[in-house]
Design an enzyme around this catalytic site. Structure first.
Site, PDB file in Angstrom:
ATOM      1  N   THR A 112      -3.212 -26.557   0.113  1.00  0.00           N
ATOM      2  CA  THR A 112      -3.975 -27.187   1.525  1.00  0.00           C
ATOM      3  C   THR A 112      -4.501 -28.164   1.268  1.00  0.00           C
ATOM      4  O   THR A 112      -5.548 -28.088   0.814  1.00  0.00           O
ATOM      5  CB  THR A 112      -4.408 -25.361   2.210  1.00  0.00           C
ATOM      6  OG1 THR A 112      -3.262 -24.839   2.279  1.00  0.00           O
ATOM      7  CG2 THR A 112      -5.805 -25.487   3.464  1.00  0.00           C
ATOM      8  N   HIS A 161       5.523 -17.793   3.148  1.00  0.00           N
ATOM      9  CA  HIS A 161       4.664 -17.272   1.903  1.00  0.00           C
ATOM     10  C   HIS A 161       3.895 -16.320   1.835  1.00  0.00           C
ATOM     11  O   HIS A 161       3.420 -15.474   2.564  1.00  0.00           O
ATOM     12  CB  HIS A 161       3.164 -18.324   2.878  1.00  0.00           C
ATOM     13  CG  HIS A 161       1.846 -18.928   2.087  1.00  0.00           C
ATOM     14  ND1 HIS A 161       1.303 -16.844   1.084  1.00  0.00           N
ATOM     15  CD2 HIS A 161       0.776 -19.411   2.076  1.00  0.00           C
ATOM     16  CE1 HIS A 161       0.551 -17.750   0.293  1.00  0.00           C
ATOM     17  NE2 HIS A 161      -0.010 -18.821   1.190  1.00  0.00           N
ATOM     18  N   ASN A 220      -1.335 -14.637  -1.372  1.00  0.00           N
ATOM     19  CA  ASN A 220      -3.083 -14.667  -1.183  1.00  0.00           C
ATOM     20  C   ASN A 220      -3.723 -14.455  -0.349  1.00  0.00           C
ATOM     21  O   ASN A 220      -4.554 -14.740   0.422  1.00  0.00           O
ATOM     22  CB  ASN A 220      -2.764 -16.551  -0.611  1.00  0.00           C
ATOM     23  CG  ASN A 220      -2.297 -17.100  -2.197  1.00  0.00           C
ATOM     24  OD1 ASN A 220      -2.583 -16.524  -3.239  1.00  0.00           O
ATOM     25  ND2 ASN A 220      -2.170 -18.658  -2.557  1.00  0.00           N
ATOM     26  N   TYR A 270      -2.434 -13.474   3.035  1.00  0.00           N
ATOM     27  CA  TYR A 270      -2.539 -14.193   4.110  1.00  0.00           C
ATOM     28  C   TYR A 270      -1.056 -12.769   4.920  1.00  0.00           C
ATOM     29  O   TYR A 270      -1.027 -11.658   4.781  1.00  0.00           O
ATOM     30  CB  TYR A 270      -1.865 -15.170   4.094  1.00  0.00           C
ATOM     31  CG  TYR A 270      -2.949 -16.217   4.229  1.00  0.00           C
ATOM     32  CD1 TYR A 270      -4.068 -16.596   4.835  1.00  0.00           C
ATOM     33  CD2 TYR A 270      -2.392 -16.911   2.345  1.00  0.00           C
ATOM     34  CE1 TYR A 270      -4.938 -17.053   4.368  1.00  0.00           C
ATOM     35  CE2 TYR A 270      -3.483 -17.593   1.997  1.00  0.00           C
ATOM     36  CZ  TYR A 270      -4.615 -18.116   3.188  1.00  0.00           C
ATOM     37  OH  TYR A 270      -5.863 -18.705   2.756  1.00  0.00           O
ATOM     38  N   ASN A 302      -8.478 -13.884  -0.828  1.00  0.00           N
ATOM     39  CA  ASN A 302      -8.623 -13.241   0.307  1.00  0.00           C
ATOM     40  C   ASN A 302      -8.639 -11.453   0.696  1.00  0.00           C
ATOM     41  O   ASN A 302      -8.555 -11.337   1.756  1.00  0.00           O
ATOM     42  CB  ASN A 302      -7.516 -13.670   1.398  1.00  0.00           C
ATOM     43  CG  ASN A 302      -7.725 -15.146   1.768  1.00  0.00           C
ATOM     44  OD1 ASN A 302      -9.410 -15.775   2.377  1.00  0.00           O
ATOM     45  ND2 ASN A 302      -7.031 -15.804   1.165  1.00  0.00           N
TER      46      ASN A 302
HETATM   47  C1  8OZ Z   1      -7.092 -22.580   0.074  1.00  0.00           C
HETATM   48  C2  8OZ Z   1      -7.710 -23.108   1.483  1.00  0.00           C
HETATM   49  C3  8OZ Z   1      -6.619 -22.497   2.875  1.00  0.00           C
HETATM   50  C4  8OZ Z   1      -5.791 -21.635   2.339  1.00  0.00           C
HETATM   51  C5  8OZ Z   1      -3.466 -20.443   0.271  1.00  0.00           C
HETATM   52  C6  8OZ Z   1      -2.979 -21.472   2.223  1.00  0.00           C
HETATM   53  O1  8OZ Z   1      -4.008 -19.965  -0.984  1.00  0.00           O
HETATM   54  C7  8OZ Z   1      -4.060 -21.419   0.987  1.00  0.00           C
HETATM   55  C8  8OZ Z   1      -5.674 -21.818   1.337  1.00  0.00           C
HETATM   56  C9  8OZ Z   1      -5.781 -22.374   0.095  1.00  0.00           C
HETATM   57  O2  8OZ Z   1      -2.663 -19.598   0.048  1.00  0.00           O
END
Ligand code: 8OZ
Length: 366
Positions: free
Chosen positions: A26, A176, A179, A181, A236
């Site tokens: 990103t 994806h 992480n 999401y 996250n």
């Molecule tokens: C860093 C900052 C924002 C998003 C991920 C898409 O960790 C990200 C991400 C990484 O998969």
């Protein structure tokens, strides 16, 4: 002798010149209003086209799937046309590029959502982390739980984006699922408190991811779809009561899709590779029938060893690719690497993006 890491290999139907992959990174440089990439993205990806496979930065599948400023999308005609310039440039330079399909779920802010709505999630539980908005770092907004009736629409958004990626000339797509999401939020017990068919048992928590995989592989056919998971990462605000069991179930189910590859973040995303008792990447790898792509903190020696021993088929490098456009050449020659400047990782323009020197450029300057 040329190490196996530098020799060609196939990821499903994707023929790569070597086993060095550019990990999804990103960088927050797309147009914030249109979600379109620009000329600097064309140059950035072209510079890195010697990677066996480039995985794009995470790219939202819908307006609702956006969680940070200036991340690109792959759901409008304009975004497709913009990405087409990137895929053409990478192909002209002899490379392969897949698009990472992303829905952030609860890792978002009302200011980034259509009509300022709440972000969506499996359950109305705030991740308790920060995202970046036009005002800088801000706490994630309280999400609302997706209705059962809305889930087919979310799957449809992934299918639509997969179709748009096909039109944009990519060699494949990566879902994806890592992480913290949306798809990871469904998978893990800490973020999924649902009592319907999408929560509770591991079969239920994995249902949305597997429906997305089915929809996306329907669009692309066999050997063109990969998936990224981070079974043991707390990224996250994610937690799981039994991450090994969750991941083992998912990996076994993934075998039915004839994927291009399974891509795992080994350990904590961008952090420690250490696992807790009962957690095993080797076991997950053994359960998967196809090519395995390893990621997280690999250096040259570790990568050569992992590929030689058969532990991994591909190694994805993240940060080293930010500061070394010619990373493959540098690894081949065992040459020193440029250091990256973390101040320019997220946001900004060409500085810290397209201006890192290749070995050749560095020696001309000297
Ligand atoms: C860093 C900052 C924002 C998003 C991920 C898409 O960790 C990200 C991400 C990484 O998969």
């Amino acid at each position: 002798m040329t190490e196996k890491l530098f020799q060609p290999a196939t990821a499903g139907a994707i023929a790569a010149d070597n086993r060095i992959v550019m990990a999804p990174l990103t960088r927050n440089r797309a147009d914030n209003d249109t979600g379109e990439v620009a000329q600097m993205h064309v140059d950035y990806y072209r510079q890195r086209a010697r990677a066996g496979i480039i995985i794009t930065e995470a790219t939202q599948v819908s307006p609702e799937g956006k969680g940070y400023i200036q991340t690109p999308g792959i759901h409008t005609e304009g975004q497709v046309a913009a990405w087409r310039r990137v895929t053409d440039a990478v192909h002209e330079a002899g490379g392969k590029i897949v698009c990472q399909l992303w829905h952030v779920g609860r890792i978002s802010h009302t200011s980034l959502q259509p009509d300022g709505q709440q972000p969506v999630a499996p359950s109305a539980v705030n991740a308790g982390v920060k995202t970046f908005t036009k005002n800088g770092f801000e706490p994630t907004s309280d999400p609302r739980a997706l209705d059962l009736e809305e889930l087919p629409r979310v799957v449809g958004d992934f299918a639509h984006a997969a179709d748009m990626a096909l039109k944009a000339g990519f060699d494949g797509v990566e879902v994806h699922g890592a992480n913290g999401y949306l798809l990871d939020q469904f998978l893990k017990t800490g973020s999924n408190q649902r009592t319907d068919d999408y929560g509770g048992s591991v079969e239920n928590r994995a249902r949305l991811l597997l429906e997305v995989m089915a929809a996306v592989t329907d669009v692309w056919g066999p050997g063109r779809v990969g998936v990224r998971l981070s079974p043991f990462s707390p990224a996250n605000g994610i937690s799981d009561e039994n991450p090994q069991e969750t991941a083992e179930y998912v990996v076994q189910e993934l075998n039915r899709f004839k994927l291009a590859y399974l891509h795992l973040v080994e350990g904590a995303t961008g952090g420690s590779r250490e696992l807790e008792e009962g957690q095993s990447i080797e076991k997950l790898r053994a359960l998967f029938d196809g090519p395995y792509m390893a990621n997280n903190g690999y250096d040259r020696e570790m990568a050569i060893e992992a590929v030689n021993s058969g532990e991994a088929d591909f190694i994805a490098f993240g940060k080293p690719f930010i500061s070394n456009p010619d990373l493959v050449t540098r690894l081949e020659k065992n040459a020193p690497l440029n250091k990256g400047d973390s101040d320019t990782f997220y946001g900004g323009g060409r500085e810290g993006y397209t201006d890192y020197p290749t070995l050749e450029e560095a020696s001309e300057e000297a």
